[in-house]
Design a protein around this motif. Sequence first.
Motif, short mmCIF file in Angstrom:
data_model
loop_
_atom_site.label_atom_id
_atom_site.label_comp_id
_atom_site.label_asym_id
_atom_site.label_seq_id
_atom_site.Cartn_x
_atom_site.Cartn_y
_atom_site.Cartn_z
N SER A 17 40.40 46.08 46.17
CA SER A 17 39.25 45.77 45.32
C SER A 17 39.03 46.85 44.28
O SER A 17 39.39 48.02 44.48
N ARG A 19 35.84 47.68 41.04
CA ARG A 19 34.66 47.24 40.31
C ARG A 19 34.69 47.84 38.91
O ARG A 19 34.69 49.06 38.75
N ARG A 67 37.17 35.11 43.94
CA ARG A 67 37.61 36.48 44.18
C ARG A 67 36.85 37.49 43.31
O ARG A 67 36.63 38.63 43.74
N GLN A 82 33.11 42.70 39.85
CA GLN A 82 33.64 43.03 41.17
C GLN A 82 34.87 42.18 41.43
O GLN A 82 34.79 40.96 41.39
N ASN A 84 37.86 41.35 44.04
CA ASN A 84 38.35 41.44 45.41
C ASN A 84 39.65 40.66 45.56
O ASN A 84 40.00 39.84 44.70
N SER A 85 40.36 40.92 46.65
CA SER A 85 41.62 40.22 46.95
C SER A 85 42.54 40.21 45.73
O SER A 85 43.09 39.17 45.35
#
Length: 124
Positions: A17, A19, A67, A82, A84-85
């Motif tokens: 991840s 951000r 995601r 953000q 993720n994955s």
Amino acid sequence: QVQLVESGGGLVQAGGSLRLSCAASTRTFSSYTMTWFRQAPGKEREFAAGISASGVSTDYADSVKGRFTISRDDAKNTVYLQMNSLKPDDTAVYYCAARRGSRISTMEDEYEYWGQGTQVTVSS
């Protein structure tokens, strides 16, 4: 004139991840729709995610839906992404863009202001 400064990019392994942040230099940040575009090596720049000026509406490219999450903090004049994955296909330079008004557009020509971009690299 609005200046946009992105940060938070870097190198991450697949599945990880990151951000991203985009800080805007304007007193009227809440009147701007904010969007993240990205450009992968050898490809055209494409829409990734957008959030309306009110923050009520969001939109995502199919490739990142589920995601990535876009959000904004008007008190800090900042929009976030953000991620993720993460996948190797997410490797790109990520650009923050702003346009006056409440409508999220996926067309880069409709955005008045752009940041310099931040590199995201996802290793397999």
